[in-house]
Design a protein around this motif. Sequence first.
Motif, PDB file in Angstrom:
ATOM      1  N   ARG A 147      31.644  47.548 -38.779  1.00 33.32           N
ATOM      2  CA  ARG A 147      30.237  47.358 -39.021  1.00 33.32           C
ATOM      3  C   ARG A 147      29.526  46.767 -37.804  1.00 33.32           C
ATOM      4  N   HIS A 148      30.280  46.063 -36.986  1.00 33.17           N
ATOM      5  CA  HIS A 148      29.679  45.505 -35.777  1.00 33.17           C
ATOM      6  C   HIS A 148      30.502  45.924 -34.579  1.00 33.17           C
ATOM      7  N   PRO A 149      30.450  47.182 -34.204  1.00 36.41           N
ATOM      8  CA  PRO A 149      31.313  47.615 -33.106  1.00 36.41           C
ATOM      9  C   PRO A 149      30.961  46.960 -31.788  1.00 36.41           C
ATOM     10  N   LEU A 150      29.654  46.746 -31.564  1.00 32.46           N
ATOM     11  CA  LEU A 150      29.243  46.147 -30.293  1.00 32.46           C
ATOM     12  C   LEU A 150      29.775  44.727 -30.164  1.00 32.46           C
ATOM     13  N   ALA A 151      29.688  43.976 -31.267  1.00 31.04           N
ATOM     14  CA  ALA A 151      30.161  42.589 -31.232  1.00 31.04           C
ATOM     15  C   ALA A 151      31.661  42.545 -30.987  1.00 31.04           C
ATOM     16  N   THR A 152      32.389  43.452 -31.683  1.00 27.79           N
ATOM     17  CA  THR A 152      33.845  43.482 -31.497  1.00 27.79           C
ATOM     18  C   THR A 152      34.186  43.795 -30.049  1.00 27.79           C
ATOM     19  N   PHE A 153      33.469  44.787 -29.514  1.00 26.81           N
ATOM     20  CA  PHE A 153      33.744  45.157 -28.124  1.00 26.81           C
ATOM     21  C   PHE A 153      33.535  43.988 -27.183  1.00 26.81           C
ATOM     22  N   PHE A 154      32.375  43.326 -27.326  1.00 25.98           N
ATOM     23  CA  PHE A 154      32.089  42.246 -26.389  1.00 25.98           C
ATOM     24  C   PHE A 154      32.998  41.058 -26.602  1.00 25.98           C
ATOM     25  N   HIS A 155      33.437  40.832 -27.835  1.00 30.72           N
ATOM     26  CA  HIS A 155      34.357  39.724 -28.104  1.00 30.72           C
ATOM     27  C   HIS A 155      35.595  39.858 -27.247  1.00 30.72           C
ATOM     28  N   LEU A 156      36.117  41.099 -27.205  1.00 33.01           N
ATOM     29  CA  LEU A 156      37.337  41.286 -26.434  1.00 33.01           C
ATOM     30  C   LEU A 156      37.063  41.498 -24.957  1.00 33.01           C
ATOM     31  N   PHE A 157      35.890  42.097 -24.645  1.00 38.32           N
ATOM     32  CA  PHE A 157      35.630  42.512 -23.272  1.00 38.32           C
ATOM     33  C   PHE A 157      35.673  41.353 -22.292  1.00 38.32           C
ATOM     34  N   PHE A 158      34.924  40.274 -22.586  1.00 36.64           N
ATOM     35  CA  PHE A 158      34.845  39.176 -21.622  1.00 36.64           C
ATOM     36  C   PHE A 158      36.181  38.481 -21.458  1.00 36.64           C
ATOM     37  N   ARG A 159      36.904  38.257 -22.559  1.00 31.19           N
ATOM     38  CA  ARG A 159      38.171  37.555 -22.463  1.00 31.19           C
ATOM     39  C   ARG A 159      39.174  38.355 -21.654  1.00 31.19           C
ATOM     40  N   VAL A 160      39.268  39.651 -22.026  1.00 27.10           N
ATOM     41  CA  VAL A 160      40.280  40.483 -21.366  1.00 27.10           C
ATOM     42  C   VAL A 160      39.938  40.688 -19.904  1.00 27.10           C
ATOM     43  N   SER A 161      38.647  40.882 -19.586  1.00 21.70           N
ATOM     44  CA  SER A 161      38.315  41.095 -18.175  1.00 21.70           C
ATOM     45  C   SER A 161      38.537  39.833 -17.369  1.00 21.70           C
ATOM     46  N   ALA A 162      38.354  38.650 -17.980  1.00 20.07           N
ATOM     47  CA  ALA A 162      38.647  37.420 -17.232  1.00 20.07           C
ATOM     48  C   ALA A 162      40.126  37.377 -16.881  1.00 20.07           C
ATOM     49  N   ILE A 163      40.975  37.704 -17.859  1.00 23.04           N
ATOM     50  CA  ILE A 163      42.420  37.663 -17.606  1.00 23.04           C
ATOM     51  C   ILE A 163      42.811  38.714 -16.577  1.00 23.04           C
ATOM     52  N   VAL A 164      42.271  39.934 -16.737  1.00 24.34           N
ATOM     53  CA  VAL A 164      42.607  41.018 -15.808  1.00 24.34           C
ATOM     54  C   VAL A 164      42.156  40.670 -14.394  1.00 24.34           C
ATOM     55  N   THR A 165      40.939  40.113 -14.276  1.00 23.81           N
ATOM     56  CA  THR A 165      40.447  39.733 -12.947  1.00 23.81           C
ATOM     57  C   THR A 165      41.340  38.665 -12.330  1.00 23.81           C
ATOM     58  N   LEU A 224      29.059  37.063 -36.651  1.00 21.87           N
ATOM     59  CA  LEU A 224      28.959  38.431 -37.131  1.00 21.87           C
ATOM     60  C   LEU A 224      30.264  38.955 -37.706  1.00 21.87           C
ATOM     61  N   LEU A 225      31.382  38.599 -37.064  1.00 22.77           N
ATOM     62  CA  LEU A 225      32.638  39.225 -37.464  1.00 22.77           C
ATOM     63  C   LEU A 225      33.311  38.509 -38.625  1.00 22.77           C
ATOM     64  N   VAL A 226      33.280  37.172 -38.609  1.00 24.13           N
ATOM     65  CA  VAL A 226      34.002  36.482 -39.676  1.00 24.13           C
ATOM     66  C   VAL A 226      33.125  35.493 -40.434  1.00 24.13           C
ATOM     67  N   GLY A 227      31.851  35.429 -40.117  1.00 21.51           N
ATOM     68  CA  GLY A 227      30.974  34.570 -40.899  1.00 21.51           C
ATOM     69  C   GLY A 227      31.237  33.088 -40.768  1.00 21.51           C
ATOM     70  N   LEU A 228      31.699  32.653 -39.585  1.00 17.60           N
ATOM     71  CA  LEU A 228      31.935  31.226 -39.378  1.00 17.60           C
ATOM     72  C   LEU A 228      31.057  30.742 -38.243  1.00 17.60           C
ATOM     73  N   ARG A 229      30.663  29.477 -38.283  1.00 15.43           N
ATOM     74  CA  ARG A 229      29.994  28.913 -37.121  1.00 15.43           C
ATOM     75  C   ARG A 229      30.195  27.414 -37.077  1.00 15.43           C
ATOM     76  N   TRP A 230      30.060  26.875 -35.865  1.00 12.87           N
ATOM     77  CA  TRP A 230      30.250  25.436 -35.686  1.00 12.87           C
ATOM     78  C   TRP A 230      29.372  24.977 -34.542  1.00 12.87           C
ATOM     79  N   TRP A 231      28.901  23.730 -34.652  1.00 13.67           N
ATOM     80  CA  TRP A 231      28.088  23.169 -33.573  1.00 13.67           C
ATOM     81  C   TRP A 231      28.095  21.663 -33.654  1.00 13.67           C
ATOM     82  N   ASN A 232      27.427  21.086 -32.697  1.00  9.57           N
ATOM     83  CA  ASN A 232      27.348  19.638 -32.628  1.00  9.57           C
ATOM     84  C   ASN A 232      25.888  19.250 -32.694  1.00  9.57           C
ATOM     85  N   GLN A 233      25.575  18.289 -33.542  1.00  8.35           N
ATOM     86  CA  GLN A 233      24.198  17.823 -33.517  1.00  8.35           C
ATOM     87  C   GLN A 233      24.133  16.310 -33.514  1.00  8.35           C
TER      88      GLN A 233
END
Lengths: 184, 174
Positions: free
Chosen positions: A1-19, A55-64
């Motif tokens: 349902r959120h292909p773009l989000a899934t793609f970007f979730h993996l894209f940045f992490r994997v490209s950091a490792i590959v780089t 978007l993918l798992v419906g969780l969020r966290w923050w500090n206030q």
Amino acid sequence: RHPLATFFHLFFRVSAIVTYLLCDWFSNSFVACFVTILLLLSFDFWSVKNVTGRLLVGLRWWNQIDEDGKSHWVFEAKRVSTIAASTEAEARIFWLGLIICPVIWTMFFFSTLFSLKLKWLALVIAGISLQTANLYGYIHCKLGGQKAISRVTSRLFGTADVPKRQSRRISQDGTEEHGKTGTR
Amino acid sequence: MRDLKAVGKKFVHVMYPRKSSALLRDWDLWGPLMLCVSLALMLQGGSADSKDDGGPQFAEVFVIIWFGAVVITLNSKLLGGTISFFQSLCVLGYCVMPLTVAMLVCRLVLLAGAGTISFIIRLIVVGSMFGWSTLASTAFLADSQPPNRKALVVYPIFLFYFVISWMILTFTPQ
């Protein structure tokens, strides 16, 4: 349902490792590699914390910080009635990506340490802390309410004298809030 | 976007250090990260060792800034400060901005030559920015301490910005 989000979730992490692994091929300059990997890690941190988790798992966290200067870490989980097959797959991808990458960065830490390429150590430590922060935040969201996690968090944030408020307030859009840990 | 606007607002707050709680309430570490990276980039290539590829100095600046900020934060927390860990890191990081501006000016001045006059100009610029940084961060951080401990908190901050100013002032390009 959120292909773009899934793609970007993996894209940045994997490209950091590959780089990190292939930086000698791309450029001779240490600085360029360092800055590129750092940028990728930062984009990854921001997108996982603010976008893909929600978007993918419906969780969020923050500090206030509230009025009198006390800081609270808030962890929220969305209550879902049915779990569709596509959401299952997305959730699995999310958690796999979330868990595997910090493990890989920890392996990089040891390999950098033992091969004495110490100038990369700062970058590896930054990578580990950013990825582990997201991992920890989302695990806390997922398992919030279980006693063991709350005890560990209270000890870490030093709330021995502040009673932990466990309110299950259901707000308008169906999110369930739990696990408010007060810190000073 | 919301985050970018928040970062921009904090930069403005550092320029005019008034005792406002906006810097303290919504902390974020993006600004300090950008400042740290740009400062480290500008401090490149000042090593006397010509076979160096600039690697260690870049990582050094990074480590000095972040490790220094963490140590100051721990110090202020151990002295009984009421400010939280990340808020203090946020303030210290944002207050590096005047020194980054000083570095930019120094690099421009050095393009024109490296004589005594340029040294005096750089000294004045770096000195004033150092004072500004220290005053800005002290304005935010010292108030969270009991009055008899203020000097103990201000001194490490002074030292921290002094070290960064020293690195900026003694920078000579290849």
